[in-house]
Design an enzyme around this catalytic site. Sequence first.
Site, mmCIF file in Angstrom:
data_model
loop_
_atom_site.group_PDB
_atom_site.id
_atom_site.type_symbol
_atom_site.label_atom_id
_atom_site.label_comp_id
_atom_site.label_asym_id
_atom_site.label_seq_id
_atom_site.Cartn_x
_atom_site.Cartn_y
_atom_site.Cartn_z
ATOM 1 N N ASP A 96 0.794 -1.223 0.000
ATOM 2 C CA ASP A 96 0.000 0.000 0.000
ATOM 3 C C ASP A 96 0.823 1.269 0.000
ATOM 4 O O ASP A 96 0.367 2.333 0.414
ATOM 5 C CB ASP A 96 -0.894 0.002 1.238
ATOM 6 C CG ASP A 96 -0.091 -0.230 2.519
ATOM 7 O OD1 ASP A 96 1.133 -0.032 2.478
ATOM 8 O OD2 ASP A 96 -0.686 -0.599 3.542
ATOM 9 N N GLU A 118 -0.755 -8.892 -1.336
ATOM 10 C CA GLU A 118 -1.316 -8.335 -0.087
ATOM 11 C C GLU A 118 -2.501 -7.418 -0.409
ATOM 12 O O GLU A 118 -2.603 -6.288 0.073
ATOM 13 C CB GLU A 118 -0.247 -7.590 0.723
ATOM 14 C CG GLU A 118 -0.610 -7.383 2.185
ATOM 15 C CD GLU A 118 0.436 -6.543 2.938
ATOM 16 O OE1 GLU A 118 0.431 -5.314 2.799
ATOM 17 O OE2 GLU A 118 1.250 -7.147 3.649
ATOM 18 N N GLU A 132 -2.031 5.163 3.127
ATOM 19 C CA GLU A 132 -2.013 3.777 2.659
ATOM 20 C C GLU A 132 -3.401 3.235 2.310
ATOM 21 O O GLU A 132 -3.558 2.454 1.377
ATOM 22 C CB GLU A 132 -1.331 2.874 3.697
ATOM 23 C CG GLU A 132 0.187 3.081 3.815
ATOM 24 C CD GLU A 132 0.591 4.254 4.700
ATOM 25 O OE1 GLU A 132 -0.307 4.957 5.230
ATOM 26 O OE2 GLU A 132 1.800 4.472 4.872
ATOM 27 N N HIS A 213 6.389 4.657 13.086
ATOM 28 C CA HIS A 213 6.732 5.489 11.923
ATOM 29 C C HIS A 213 5.529 6.016 11.153
ATOM 30 O O HIS A 213 5.691 6.728 10.161
ATOM 31 C CB HIS A 213 7.616 4.692 10.960
ATOM 32 C CG HIS A 213 6.872 3.595 10.242
ATOM 33 N ND1 HIS A 213 6.167 3.826 9.084
ATOM 34 C CD2 HIS A 213 6.699 2.296 10.518
ATOM 35 C CE1 HIS A 213 5.618 2.685 8.676
ATOM 36 N NE2 HIS A 213 5.913 1.749 9.530
ATOM 37 N N ARG A 215 2.543 8.038 9.520
ATOM 38 C CA ARG A 215 2.293 9.483 9.344
ATOM 39 C C ARG A 215 1.200 10.007 10.262
ATOM 40 O O ARG A 215 1.283 11.108 10.778
ATOM 41 C CB ARG A 215 1.884 9.745 7.891
ATOM 42 C CG ARG A 215 3.047 9.924 6.980
ATOM 43 C CD ARG A 215 2.597 10.299 5.581
ATOM 44 N NE ARG A 215 3.692 10.886 4.837
ATOM 45 C CZ ARG A 215 4.769 10.232 4.438
ATOM 46 N NH1 ARG A 215 4.922 8.956 4.741
ATOM 47 N NH2 ARG A 215 5.723 10.840 3.763
ATOM 48 N N HIS A 246 13.193 4.568 12.858
ATOM 49 C CA HIS A 246 12.972 4.873 11.436
ATOM 50 C C HIS A 246 13.725 6.157 11.088
ATOM 51 O O HIS A 246 13.693 7.118 11.858
ATOM 52 C CB HIS A 246 11.465 5.040 11.205
ATOM 53 C CG HIS A 246 11.085 5.056 9.751
ATOM 54 N ND1 HIS A 246 11.391 6.101 8.922
ATOM 55 C CD2 HIS A 246 10.422 4.161 8.979
ATOM 56 C CE1 HIS A 246 10.928 5.853 7.708
ATOM 57 N NE2 HIS A 246 10.336 4.664 7.714
#
Length: 401
Positions: A96, A118, A132, A213, A215, A246
């Site tokens: 994604d 996926e 995503e 990590h 957003r 990250h």
Amino acid sequence: MRVLSIMGTRPEAIKMAPVIREMESRPTVFESRVCVTGQHREMLDQVLTVWGIAPDHDLAVMRPGQTLSHVASAVIERLGQVLEEVEPDTVLVQGDTTTAMAATLAAFHHGIPVGHIEAGLRTYDMSRPFPEEANRRIIGLLASVHFAPTAEAALNLVREGSSADRVVITGNTVIDAFLQTAALPLDLARTPLAAICPGGLPPEREIVLVTCHRRENFGRGLTDICAAVAELARERPHLLFVLPVHPNPQVRGVVHATLGHLPNVALLPPLEYQPLVWLLQRCSFLITDSGGLQEEATAVGRPVLVLRESTERPEGVAAGTAELVGSDRERILKHARLLLDDPAVYQRMSRRTYPYGDGTAAARIADHLCGAGDAPRRAPLDEQAYEGAPALDAAALTPVG
Ligand code: UD1
Ligand code: UDP
């Protein structure tokens, strides 16, 4: 059959690698080509090196602090030439990310069929995970074949109008990657983990693995998450909190400023996959917003506190081994203390389950791509460490419709 696998980030590479390996093991059937977008750089290269994947094309799009629009536009723009040069019969994308979405759109513009690995994961909330959820909806609209990891994901696609004969339930290739990697010997002294505890980690030292990590957690969410970890670390000095951080500047700054000074918090660079797999098996539980880690934790029976309000991976929650705790400090503390102080809760959340696959997803995908039907598959590679792993439920493998 010429297949162009396109990937850009760490999780895509980990989850695509078993499929590329599988295609390479059938050279009379597949001509496998690889294009990396370089949405990630160091974290992508780490994975490619370990799996021995040498990309045929590299779009090198990553910029420090890049925007979503930069990644999307650069991938669409630069991929066109590669698609014209390679002329693949099929393009494969995974997951994604912006790479997967933009590559799908570019392939669509060129009239090339896309296989989506996926496929079908949904929260039905466009803001979580952002962007995503939108990416996978766009890919779902344009893909020709959907490789769904679970029956639930397949059902989402069929409910949305995908034709059932284009939806194949395969399991998630991350379980293939995890089981194959867990079976390899590891010299810990040659990994960054050696620095955590010079002289070796006493077996009784409990580890909590933390990653963050997403957003939608940037800003207040991330600050609260770090505050919760800091409070736990102060409260439980016998625990060791290990955070592979990250490299996104939006993450690194906050994490180092809030947690860098605590003696029982180890801030590490992103780990290669094999040490990460070791850590996953060695830790007591995880606090994470990662998608891949939620899946892998089920195969090793480690409880997961999921730093999200909703998850597109409900199977772990349904199995009782994952708990959604969001990014609220008090909620994280409450659930972590429950896991630490109530053996019954810990026991209940520590069951090893395989809702995301049995380690043979890559073979199923390759079989489907070449129309091999019941072609012999590799057995799961987990005979020793994972004896007793159930195969996917046969009913779940029946096309949904
Ligand atoms: C991306 C994916 C996310 C996935 C995550 C896995 C999108 C929109 N997001 O998010 O779905 O969960 O990867 O980690 O596709 N950086 C480096 N070196 C690297 C990688 C990243 O320095 O090897 C830094 C750069 O400053 C870069 C920033 O991290 O600009 C953000 O990278 P980006 O791929 O845009 O977003 P992620 O948060 O990594
Ligand atoms: N991972 C890794 N090294 C690390 C952290 C994670 O190899 O330091 C692996 C992890 O085991 C999983 C994948 O990276 O397979 C998850 O990537 P990430 O959390 O970045 O992305 P997401 O899965 O959330 O998209």
